[in-house]
Design an enzyme around this catalytic site. Structure first.
Site, PDB file in Angstrom:
ATOM      1  N   SER A  61       0.826  -1.217   0.000  1.00  0.00           N
ATOM      2  CA  SER A  61       0.000   0.000   0.000  1.00  0.00           C
ATOM      3  C   SER A  61       0.857   1.263   0.000  1.00  0.00           C
ATOM      4  CB  SER A  61      -0.906   0.011   1.240  1.00  0.00           C
ATOM      5  OG  SER A  61      -0.138  -0.060   2.433  1.00  0.00           O
ATOM      6  N   ASN A 117      -2.401  -2.304  13.324  1.00  0.00           N
ATOM      7  CA  ASN A 117      -3.839  -2.082  13.314  1.00  0.00           C
ATOM      8  C   ASN A 117      -4.227  -0.796  14.036  1.00  0.00           C
ATOM      9  OD1 ASN A 117      -3.765  -4.551  12.096  1.00  0.00           O
ATOM     10  ND2 ASN A 117      -4.818  -5.669  13.721  1.00  0.00           N
ATOM     11  N   THR A 121     -39.850  26.389  -9.568  1.00  0.00           N
ATOM     12  CA  THR A 121     -40.151  25.077  -9.002  1.00  0.00           C
ATOM     13  C   THR A 121     -40.453  24.157 -10.186  1.00  0.00           C
ATOM     14  OG1 THR A 121     -42.526  25.506  -8.756  1.00  0.00           O
ATOM     15  CG2 THR A 121     -41.110  26.068  -6.876  1.00  0.00           C
ATOM     16  N   HIS A 122     -40.022  22.925 -10.101  1.00  0.00           N
ATOM     17  CA  HIS A 122     -40.161  21.972 -11.209  1.00  0.00           C
ATOM     18  C   HIS A 122     -39.497  22.498 -12.495  1.00  0.00           C
ATOM     19  CE1 HIS A 122     -43.129  19.920  -8.674  1.00  0.00           C
ATOM     20  NE2 HIS A 122     -43.654  21.115  -8.467  1.00  0.00           N
ATOM     21  N   SER A 169     -14.580  25.386 -27.902  1.00  0.00           N
ATOM     22  CA  SER A 169     -14.759  24.123 -28.610  1.00  0.00           C
ATOM     23  C   SER A 169     -13.609  23.923 -29.583  1.00  0.00           C
ATOM     24  CB  SER A 169     -16.084  24.140 -29.370  1.00  0.00           C
ATOM     25  OG  SER A 169     -16.140  23.109 -30.328  1.00  0.00           O
ATOM     26  N   LYS A 181     -18.285  28.926 -29.413  1.00  0.00           N
ATOM     27  CA  LYS A 181     -18.708  28.401 -28.114  1.00  0.00           C
ATOM     28  C   LYS A 181     -17.807  28.812 -26.961  1.00  0.00           C
ATOM     29  CE  LYS A 181     -20.619  24.628 -27.361  1.00  0.00           C
ATOM     30  NZ  LYS A 181     -20.493  23.243 -26.937  1.00  0.00           N
ATOM     31  N   GLU A 225     -19.250  21.961 -14.935  1.00  0.00           N
ATOM     32  CA  GLU A 225     -19.444  20.616 -15.482  1.00  0.00           C
ATOM     33  C   GLU A 225     -18.527  19.611 -14.805  1.00  0.00           C
ATOM     34  OE1 GLU A 225     -21.009  21.693 -19.991  1.00  0.00           O
ATOM     35  OE2 GLU A 225     -18.948  21.022 -19.715  1.00  0.00           O
ATOM     36  N   TYR A 252      -9.795  -6.388  13.074  1.00  0.00           N
ATOM     37  CA  TYR A 252      -9.198  -5.837  11.867  1.00  0.00           C
ATOM     38  C   TYR A 252      -9.165  -6.877  10.754  1.00  0.00           C
ATOM     39  CZ  TYR A 252      -6.068  -3.366   8.725  1.00  0.00           C
ATOM     40  OH  TYR A 252      -5.533  -2.752   7.627  1.00  0.00           O
ATOM     41  N   GLN A 288      -7.592  -1.913   4.302  1.00  0.00           N
ATOM     42  CA  GLN A 288      -6.570  -1.197   3.541  1.00  0.00           C
ATOM     43  C   GLN A 288      -7.212  -0.380   2.419  1.00  0.00           C
ATOM     44  OE1 GLN A 288      -2.585  -2.935   2.642  1.00  0.00           O
ATOM     45  NE2 GLN A 288      -3.267  -2.856   0.509  1.00  0.00           N
ATOM     46  N   LYS A 332      -8.337   3.883   2.410  1.00  0.00           N
ATOM     47  CA  LYS A 332      -7.512   5.081   2.311  1.00  0.00           C
ATOM     48  C   LYS A 332      -7.636   5.802   0.983  1.00  0.00           C
ATOM     49  CE  LYS A 332      -4.427   2.828   5.469  1.00  0.00           C
ATOM     50  NZ  LYS A 332      -5.366   1.686   5.408  1.00  0.00           N
TER      51      LYS A 332
END
Length: 462
Positions: A25, A112, A157-158, A279, A285, A292, A319, A324, A327
């Site tokens: 690791s 551990n 709304t919606h 673009s 563009k 995004e 453990y 492992q 992480k």
């Protein structure tokens, strides 16, 4: 030639090279090296404090560990795959520096409880850094809000035009989301900040250690009361990943709005060149890359939360090597959240401009003031549900005639209901529609100005 290593005399041969690579690791847990050194220094001091080793040995271990830290910072210590993990790498280098006394460091400790300690030290720091980034994000939101209390924007709304609102009110909604994120991380921190050091492999130790002494050196609030729980608990990691996911939900929602606002269909904002790209084929563009990417990166944080839940759901005490796998998800989520907060803060601060003229026009081109017509009648004694139905018919006929409510003549209003008077036009003007919503927490300008004052007060709380 790399020396073949075995775990102990229990083993007759070393790991197969492919299994050694699979098992290692060090490629990612090197992230914990300074936390490992800090935790080991506290452990060494505790061993000396309790007389398990001499004070001279404790000092030698602490000094040697500090040398390892400096060597790492200066790029002189860069352990490879043969070290397996960061804990063995540090201990091996320490022994090279201080000699056989280095082999005493692991007395009364297991990997551990060691890795659990390191992870908590790391996450504790990262939570505080994320909270500071949240404060920066909130500050920018308030700064923009303060300049746009009386700027109106269509509320939805919606994803349908609903009622106009103050732009400041809209932005302050995200301030409140970020405030909950800030507070949620504080709550998570309280459970991160508990020390498993001294739990050993799973059952504690026969040595007369002082767990509270070591915990105090590391500024932990408390220690785990049960050694089995201490080495196997990852609730704190799940909670952090949950909090991180909620932060990303909020950033992604704002990102989606920025993307919509920047579109030709909305045209509520203009993206500046510093935070947009073009673009490769369409020269006209300007793409909203930042929001995004934030929207896309949200999924990977969600994935890490799901992975952590799946890892934990079937583990017997105590453990297991499965842990492992905690992480990389934690590290990546930390980096992703920090990066997204920084990027969105920059985008808001210097990467976009609101198109005020377009916004002013947008709030006059729909029926978002229909509720205010019903409220107008209700204030004059017409039961609200009856008023609601009346206005519904008015909207229907207006649409058929190609008119907005503001275009109706006073005679048309009075034909609808005799309660209408000349003040109906002021009542349904966008500015008055917003200003009139002066209930606590509403979009009325008085309420929004007070909300900004309240937000500034919150920002002064560390």
């Amino acid at each position: 030639m790399t020396e073949k290593q075995t775990w102990s005399q229990r083993f007759e041969s070393a790991l197969h090279p492919a299994i050694a690579r699979f098992n290692a690791s060090i490629s990612f847990d090197i992230e914990l090296i300074e936390y490992d050194i800090t935790g080991s220094q506290a452990h060494a001091k505790m061993l000396a404090h309790t007389g398990i080793i001499s004070h001279a040995e404790g000092e030698a271990l602490s000094t040697g560990l500090e040398q390892v830290r400096q060597e790492y910072r200066q790029g002189q210590f860069q352990p490879g795959i043969d070290a397996e993990d960061v804990h063995f790498a540090v201990e091996k280098r320490l022994t090279e520096i201080v000699g056989d006394v280095g082999k005493k460091l692991h007395t009364a400790r297991s990997r551990n409880d060691q890795v659990g300690t390191d992870t908590r030290l790391y996450l504790r720091d990262q939570i505080q850094q994320i909270r500071q980034l949240l404060r920066g994000f909130q500050t920018v939101l308030v700064d923009i809000a303060e300049k746009n209390v009386e700027t109106l924007i269509p509320g939805y709304t919606h994803l349908q035009r609903a009622q106009p609102v103050s732009l400041a009110h809209h932005l302050l909604a995200y301030f409140q989301m970020a405030q909950r994120d800030w507070e949620r991380l504080e709550d998570v921190y309280s459970r991160v900040n508990i020390s498993p050091l001294g739990c050993g492999a799973l059952a504690g130790t026969t040595f007369p250690i002082d767990r509270h002494y070591a915990a105090n050196l590391l500024h932990f609030d408390n220690v785990y009361d049960n050694s089995l729980d201490g080495v196997s608990d990852r609730d704190f990691a799940i909670e952090f990943l949950c909090a991180a996911s909620i932060i990303m939900v909020h950033l992604s929602r704002l990102s989606e709005e920025v993307i919509l606002w920047a579109s030709e269909e909305f045209r509520f904002i203009t993206l500046k060149d510093s935070c947009a790209t073009g673009s490769s084929i369409m020269p006209q563009k300007k793409n909203p890359d930042v929001p995004e990417l934030v929207r896309g990166k949200t999924g990977r944080v969600f994935g890490h939360l799901q992975a952590m839940l799946v890892i934990m759901k079937g583990l017997p005490l105590a453990y297991n090597k499965d842990l492992q796998e905690d992480k990389e998800g934690i590290f990546d989520s930390v980096n992703t959240v920090k990066g997204c907060l920084e990027a969105m803060t920059i985008l808001l601060q210097e990467g976009l401009e609101f198109r005020h003229q377009r916004l002013a026009t947008a709030v006059t081109e729909d029926f978002a003031n229909a509720t205010d017509v019903a409220d107008y009648l209700a204030a004059r004694g017409v039961p609200f549900r009856e008023a609601y139905n009346i206005v519904g018919k008015v909207v229907k006929t207006s649409i058929a005639a190609g008119k907005l409510l503001k275009d109706l003549q006073i005679e048309e209003w009075q034909e609808i209901h005799p309660a209408f008077a000349a003040d109906i036009y002021e009542a349904i003007s966008p500015r008055q529609v917003v200003a009139a919503r002066n209930s606590y927490g509403g979009t009325g300008f008085v309420q929004v100005r007070q909300a900004i004052v309240n937000a500034r007060t919150r920002l002064n709380v560390n």
